[in-house]
Design a protein around this motif. Structure first.
Motif, PDB file in Angstrom:
ATOM      1  N   GLN A 194      36.811  28.406  80.197  1.00 17.26           N
ATOM      2  CA  GLN A 194      38.446  28.958  79.454  1.00 17.26           C
ATOM      3  C   GLN A 194      39.288  28.552  81.035  1.00 17.26           C
ATOM      4  O   GLN A 194      40.483  28.460  80.496  1.00 17.26           O
ATOM      5  N   ARG A 195      39.189  28.847  81.639  1.00 13.85           N
ATOM      6  CA  ARG A 195      39.954  28.994  82.767  1.00 13.85           C
ATOM      7  C   ARG A 195      40.265  27.299  82.734  1.00 13.85           C
ATOM      8  O   ARG A 195      41.533  26.788  83.271  1.00 13.85           O
ATOM      9  N   ILE A 196      39.356  26.977  82.762  1.00  9.04           N
ATOM     10  CA  ILE A 196      39.937  25.448  82.761  1.00  9.04           C
ATOM     11  C   ILE A 196      40.493  24.271  82.295  1.00  9.04           C
ATOM     12  O   ILE A 196      41.335  24.197  82.113  1.00  9.04           O
ATOM     13  N   ARG A 247      27.943  37.332  93.622  1.00  5.88           N
ATOM     14  CA  ARG A 247      28.569  36.399  92.609  1.00  5.88           C
ATOM     15  C   ARG A 247      29.869  37.056  91.944  1.00  5.88           C
ATOM     16  O   ARG A 247      30.072  37.914  91.883  1.00  5.88           O
ATOM     17  N   ARG A 248      30.393  36.194  91.909  1.00  6.63           N
ATOM     18  CA  ARG A 248      32.211  36.746  91.770  1.00  6.63           C
ATOM     19  C   ARG A 248      32.066  36.831  90.073  1.00  6.63           C
ATOM     20  O   ARG A 248      32.037  36.021  89.636  1.00  6.63           O
ATOM     21  N   PRO A 249      32.411  38.115  89.143  1.00  6.43           N
ATOM     22  CA  PRO A 249      31.815  38.126  88.103  1.00  6.43           C
ATOM     23  C   PRO A 249      32.790  37.414  87.326  1.00  6.43           C
ATOM     24  O   PRO A 249      32.098  36.799  86.245  1.00  6.43           O
ATOM     25  N   ASP A 250      34.042  36.767  87.721  1.00  2.38           N
ATOM     26  CA  ASP A 250      34.248  35.930  87.256  1.00  2.38           C
ATOM     27  C   ASP A 250      33.975  34.170  87.312  1.00  2.38           C
ATOM     28  O   ASP A 250      33.835  33.278  86.535  1.00  2.38           O
ATOM     29  N   ASP A 254      31.406  30.807  80.457  1.00  2.00           N
ATOM     30  CA  ASP A 254      32.042  30.162  79.320  1.00  2.00           C
ATOM     31  C   ASP A 254      33.056  30.695  80.012  1.00  2.00           C
ATOM     32  O   ASP A 254      34.220  30.108  79.686  1.00  2.00           O
ATOM     33  N   ALA A 255      33.667  31.511  80.982  1.00  2.00           N
ATOM     34  CA  ALA A 255      34.888  32.159  81.408  1.00  2.00           C
ATOM     35  C   ALA A 255      35.665  30.800  82.369  1.00  2.00           C
ATOM     36  O   ALA A 255      36.649  30.682  82.306  1.00  2.00           O
ATOM     37  N   ALA A 307      32.376  27.087  91.012  1.00  6.02           N
ATOM     38  CA  ALA A 307      33.072  27.950  90.726  1.00  6.02           C
ATOM     39  C   ALA A 307      31.887  28.566  90.608  1.00  6.02           C
ATOM     40  O   ALA A 307      30.717  29.837  90.868  1.00  6.02           O
ATOM     41  N   PHE A 308      30.688  27.650  89.474  1.00  6.94           N
ATOM     42  CA  PHE A 308      29.392  28.514  88.551  1.00  6.94           C
ATOM     43  C   PHE A 308      28.466  28.517  90.057  1.00  6.94           C
ATOM     44  O   PHE A 308      27.989  29.605  89.673  1.00  6.94           O
TER      45      PHE A 308
END
Ligand code: AMP
Length: 233
Positions: free
Chosen positions: A188-190, A176-179, A184-185, A126-127
């Protein structure tokens, strides 16, 4: 025979892509509750407004509303042979509701596909992800061919450095996708995934419907494992 599949996996496990492959091969539509709720943006009635407010706050929509929306979607003509559920059920109340609803249609959850990926890889997928205008996808950790990655320092030094990417040669900036841009985000989702999914997996393991798939492979290899597992049902 109908085929009701629940797709689960941490963000970055490749659920969206595999859902499309299942859809094409088995001829059943993907039903994502997140997408159904997002589609309500176009509406201005009270329910749609309530859902938008809840989503904007990052909370979950209440179970009754969510269940009703799923029932409505499952009643549509293209869903009569089954569906691939993505983002639903999110808790045990929804899971129990779904099972009762399907049993009333003489159907059941045929498989819970769990795309397994270690969390460090999930984070990097993701990152490190950037996309070009044509939907081409690159990743600074896994697929950096033809792309220049750099870290942009924050001038005020109030924020961590930001990952930037551009196509080599043309210097076209990649997005990049904003999320995905906030570490941190992503974490948080993980965390949310771990908290909500583990009890659900235990719930479905009791009925023997959980199929574990190694998602740390090429897209083709993951698809081949999924196809074989579903064809064996
Ligand atoms: P998603 O695209 O799956 O991340 O969902 C986006 C948002 O839609 C979530 O943050 C929730 O507000 C809402 N949502 C999606 N699926 C559910 C669900 N099964 N139960 C409750 N809320 C949901």
């Amino acid at each position: 025979m109908s085929l009701y599949v629940i797709l689960m996996g941490v963000q970055g496990a490749g659920k969206g892509l595999q859902a499309r492959l299942i859809e094409d091969h088995f001829g059943i539509p993907q039903v994502s509750t997140g997408d159904l709720f997002r589609a309500m943006r176009a509406r201005t009635d009270d329910l749609a407004r309530k859902v938008q407010d809840i989503m904007a706050s990052g909370q979950l929509v209440d179970d009754d509303t969510t269940n009703a929306i799923v029932v409505d979607r499952l009643a549509q003509a293209d869903a009569q042979n089954g569906v691939i559920l993505d983002g639903y059920p999110r808790n045990q109340v929804q899971a129990a509701f779904l099972e009762t609803h399907l049993s009333e249609k003489d159907a059941r959850v045929n498989a819970v596909l769990l795309l397994e990926l270690d969390l460090y890889t999930a984070f990097k997928r993701a990152f490190g992800r950037v996309t070009d205008a044509n939907g081409g996808s690159y990743n600074c950790y896994y697929n950096a061919n033809g792309v220049d990655f750099s870290w942009l320092q924050d001038e005020s030094e109030r924020f961590p450095p930001r990952l930037a990417a551009s196509l080599r040669g043309s210097h076209t900036p990649l997005k990049r996708r904003p999320d995905d841009a906030s570490a941190d985000a992503i974490i948080q989702r993980i965390d949310t995934f771990l908290e909500t999914t583990q009890p659900l997996i235990s719930h479905f393991e009791a009925s023997g419907s959980v199929l574990k798939i190694n998602a740390d492979q090429s897209i083709d290899a993951v698809w081949s494992d999924i196809r074989l597992a579903l064809e064996r049902l």
